[in-house]
Design an enzyme around this catalytic site. Structure first.
Site, PDB file in Angstrom:
ATOM      1  N   LYS A 185      70.459  58.518  38.422  1.00 26.22           N
ATOM      2  CA  LYS A 185      69.799  58.092  39.343  1.00 26.22           C
ATOM      3  C   LYS A 185      70.512  57.758  40.724  1.00 26.22           C
ATOM      4  O   LYS A 185      70.042  57.676  41.650  1.00 26.22           O
ATOM      5  CB  LYS A 185      69.025  56.567  38.977  1.00 26.22           C
TER       6      LYS A 185
ATOM      7  N   GLU B 106      68.383  47.398  42.204  1.00 21.45           N
ATOM      8  CA  GLU B 106      67.209  47.853  43.064  1.00 21.45           C
ATOM      9  C   GLU B 106      66.373  46.901  43.396  1.00 21.45           C
ATOM     10  O   GLU B 106      66.238  45.751  42.628  1.00 21.45           O
ATOM     11  CB  GLU B 106      66.099  48.966  42.318  1.00 21.45           C
TER      12      GLU B 106
ATOM     13  N   HIS C 185      56.699  49.388  31.158  1.00 21.75           N
ATOM     14  CA  HIS C 185      56.973  50.778  32.072  1.00 21.75           C
ATOM     15  C   HIS C 185      56.705  52.088  31.459  1.00 21.75           C
ATOM     16  O   HIS C 185      57.550  52.985  31.912  1.00 21.75           O
ATOM     17  CB  HIS C 185      58.438  50.611  32.106  1.00 21.75           C
TER      18      HIS C 185
ATOM     19  N   ARG D 207      61.189  68.670  34.904  1.00 19.00           N
ATOM     20  CA  ARG D 207      60.508  69.395  33.755  1.00 19.00           C
ATOM     21  C   ARG D 207      58.984  69.131  33.779  1.00 19.00           C
ATOM     22  O   ARG D 207      58.775  68.624  34.938  1.00 19.00           O
ATOM     23  CB  ARG D 207      61.203  68.790  32.296  1.00 19.00           C
TER      24      ARG D 207
HETATM   25  P1  ADP Z   1      62.675  55.312  33.621  1.00 19.89           P
HETATM   26  O1  ADP Z   1      63.228  56.369  34.111  1.00 19.89           O
HETATM   27  O2  ADP Z   1      63.314  54.677  32.596  1.00 19.89           O
HETATM   28  O3  ADP Z   1      61.065  55.771  33.056  1.00 19.89           O
HETATM   29  P2  ADP Z   1      61.584  54.480  36.262  1.00 19.89           P
HETATM   30  O4  ADP Z   1      62.627  54.521  37.348  1.00 19.89           O
HETATM   31  O5  ADP Z   1      61.123  56.123  36.365  1.00 19.89           O
HETATM   32  O6  ADP Z   1      62.470  54.335  34.896  1.00 19.89           O
HETATM   33  O7  ADP Z   1      60.685  53.532  36.369  1.00 19.89           O
HETATM   34  C1  ADP Z   1      59.754  53.207  35.240  1.00 19.89           C
HETATM   35  C2  ADP Z   1      58.736  52.274  35.756  1.00 19.89           C
HETATM   36  O8  ADP Z   1      59.262  51.048  35.923  1.00 19.89           O
HETATM   37  C3  ADP Z   1      57.858  52.655  37.068  1.00 19.89           C
HETATM   38  O9  ADP Z   1      57.030  53.305  36.966  1.00 19.89           O
HETATM   39  C4  ADP Z   1      57.668  51.174  37.384  1.00 19.89           C
HETATM   40  O10 ADP Z   1      56.490  50.751  36.700  1.00 19.89           O
HETATM   41  C5  ADP Z   1      58.854  50.291  36.978  1.00 19.89           C
HETATM   42  N1  ADP Z   1      59.756  50.180  38.192  1.00 19.89           N
HETATM   43  C6  ADP Z   1      61.079  50.838  38.052  1.00 19.89           C
HETATM   44  N2  ADP Z   1      61.464  50.354  39.179  1.00 19.89           N
HETATM   45  C7  ADP Z   1      60.974  49.231  39.794  1.00 19.89           C
HETATM   46  C8  ADP Z   1      61.235  48.765  41.154  1.00 19.89           C
HETATM   47  N3  ADP Z   1      62.158  48.780  41.946  1.00 19.89           N
HETATM   48  N4  ADP Z   1      60.320  47.791  41.396  1.00 19.89           N
HETATM   49  C9  ADP Z   1      59.019  47.599  40.537  1.00 19.89           C
HETATM   50  N5  ADP Z   1      58.725  48.341  39.479  1.00 19.89           N
HETATM   51  C10 ADP Z   1      59.658  49.356  38.962  1.00 19.89           C
END
Ligand code: ADP
Length: 502
Positions: A116, A200, A235, A292
């Site tokens: 990431k 973040e 999430h 993917r």
């Molecule tokens: P993973 O790769 O573990 O699935 P992601 O970065 O794709 O993690 O985030 C999964 C979910 O977490 C997002 O869809 C959102 O709901 C929440 N999320 C992630 N980062 C943030 C953020 N900076 N602020 C608010 N919600 C977040």
């Protein structure tokens, strides 16, 4: 030319890939673990190879075993599906080195987007905005306070190698920063073998909106519009729909362009998804790219009218994209519900076991991507996804009504499922109005979960009342038995049936 594909996966996605192969006259090879001997993908494929014991680390994650099966079967290409080895750069690399076409992007792209922090840096480099936060790994605990002060609480602590919601911590208070940091680090270490973390800004009331992209090996990249994935639990996505109720044409075009730029930045080829987090004012930030096919790809297929697996195979074959961006349209509305073998009354605990009975919903506008059958035993070793129920209709309102109808008709016994829980979501005003964000399930927990026992009580009372009524009717029918002839006995039987079905 690809004539035979080994699908390095199981469950519904293995079947999904094989269906498109069959339509393209491409032979299919299944691999299976001990727990999957009786799985549908094994029956569907033209050939099947046993690759090890039930745990995925000893079977579906064993690169050597999969390569061996590909060699024995003389496959030309390997499709990884989603999950398992689908985003493993070493696997993509090994496939290519052994002379098999990997149906997905290059190992370089997978590695870049899989980390990431590297992905954030790459995106910033091409002008795609990322969520405000650190651009380097957080190696000094003490620096965390400074960063939190700069970007403002709440913050998200994330694992650079993260996925599946693991290694992620939301922090509201300053005195929770260090503990959360350590917890995220140790979770990341044990889940991914990499404890690099970063910070973040937490976007309040966010939407998760992602763009499907397709890119060929000749530099052509297009997007196939968005998917709204904000109905989430811990999430993780639960329901997805397209078009997103939040979008307008201007922001759609802008985000689509950003998604294409993101793909071009890493020389992408294949099908991929660029995920964004969007705030209430429609500010959008790059979250990550999944290199993917996504679980929720069918809603895009339905609305845009494209078979994404066929596109993946054609791209892997070296063909140029025939789809043109300016010719693509979103037609109607599609919703997907993920049906899990989980106990919603017991904190969504997996509920593996034998399927005693299954009635799948049918009819206009319904697609059901599943893999279980009556008598099949859902193994406890893998993700408890049973199927994906996808509906399409001309409008969003009609799609919701259709999903309600489909969920109502969907019956599974033997294992607990999330069907009733999903059915209730269709009735929540915020969902019906399309006014929801990623907090939706948490915000409506009471309505979605606690009414379960209330509904159950109501159902029990209804059954008892119906039974008393039924007994009373039988009694009165038998006291009038002399007037009931065999020729009209069906009326009594018919009524009894309707009574018991109350
Ligand atoms: P993973 O790769 O573990 O699935 P992601 O970065 O794709 O993690 O985030 C999964 C979910 O977490 C997002 O869809 C959102 O709901 C929440 N999320 C992630 N980062 C943030 C953020 N900076 N602020 C608010 N919600 C977040």
């Amino acid at each position: 030319m690809i004539n035979k594909i080994l699908v390095a996966n199981r469950g519904e996605i293995a079947l999904r890939v094989m269906r498109s192969c069959r339509e393209m006259n491409i032979k299919t090879v299944a691999v299976y673990s001990e727990a999957d001997r009786k799985s549908m993908h094994v029956r569907y494929a033209d050939e099947a190879y046993h690759i090890g014991p039930a745990p995925s680390v000893e079977s579906y994650l064993r690169i050597d075993k999969i390569i061996e099966a590909a060699k024995r079967s003389n496959a030309d290409a390997i499709h990884p599906g989603y999950g398992f080895l689908s985003e493993n750069a070493a696997f993509a690399d090994r496939c290519e080195k052994e002379g098999f076409i990997f149906i997905g992007p290059s190992s370089f792209t997978i590695a870049t987007m899989g980390d990431k922090l590297t992905a954030r840096k790459t995106m910033t480099g091409v002008g795609v905005s990322v969520v405000p936060g650190t651009s380097e790994e957080l190696s000094d605990e003490n620096a965390a306070h400074e960063i939190a002060k700069k970007i403002g609480l709440p913050i998200m602590i994330k694992a650079s190698a993260g996925g599946g919601g693991k290694g992620m911590r939301l922090v509201y208070k300053e005195d929770e920063i260090i503990d959360s940091l350590r917890a995220a680090k140790s979770e990341a270490k044990s889940a991914f073998g990499n404890d690099a973390i970063y910070i973040e800004k937490y976007i309040e009331s966010p939407h998760h909106i992602e763009f499907q992209i397709l890119a060929d090996k000749h530099g052509n990249v297009i997007h196939l519009f968005e998917r709204e994935c904000s109905v989430q639990r811990r999430h993780q996505k639960v329901i997805e729909e397209t078009p997103s109720p939040l979008m307008n044409p201007e922001i759609r075009e802008e985000m689509g362009k950003a998604a294409v730029a993101a793909a071009k930045a890493v020389n992408y080829h294949g099908a991929g998804t660029v995920e964004f987090i969007v705030d209430e004012d429609l500010n959008y930030y790059f979250l990550e790219m999944n290199t993917r096919l996504q679980v929720e790809h069918p809603i895009t297929e339905r609305v845009v009218g494209v078979d994404l697996v066929k596109e993946q195979i054609n791209i892997a074959n070296g063909q140029k994209l025939t789809l043109k961006q300016n010719e693509l349209r979103q037609n109607g509305h599609a919703i997907e519900c993920r049906i899990y073998a989980e106990d919603t009354d017991n904190n969504f605990m997996p509920s593996p076991g034998k399927i005693n009975h299954i009635t799948e919903p049918l009819g206009l506008g319904i697609r059901h991507d599943g893999y279980v059958y009556e008598g099949y035993e859902i193994p406890l070793f893998y993700d408890p996804l049973i199927s994906k129920l996808i509906v399409w209709a001309k409008t969003r309102d009609e799609a919701i009504q259709r999903m309600k109808r489909a969920l109502y008709a969907y019956k599974i016994t033997g294992v607990k499922t999330t069907i009733k829980f999903l059915e209730k979501i269709m009735d929540v005003p915020a969902f019906k109005e399309g006014k929801y964000n990623t907090h939706f399930i948490e915000d409506h927990k009471k309505l979605l979960l606690e009414t379960e026992s209330y509904n159950k009580q109501c159902e029990d009372v209804a059954i008892i009342t119906a039974f008393i009524d039924y007994l009373a009717k039988i009694k009165s029918a038998s006291s009038n038995i002399s007037s009931v002839t065999t020729s009209n006995n069906w009326k009594v039987v018919g009524r009894r049936k309707s009574i018991t079905r109350l």
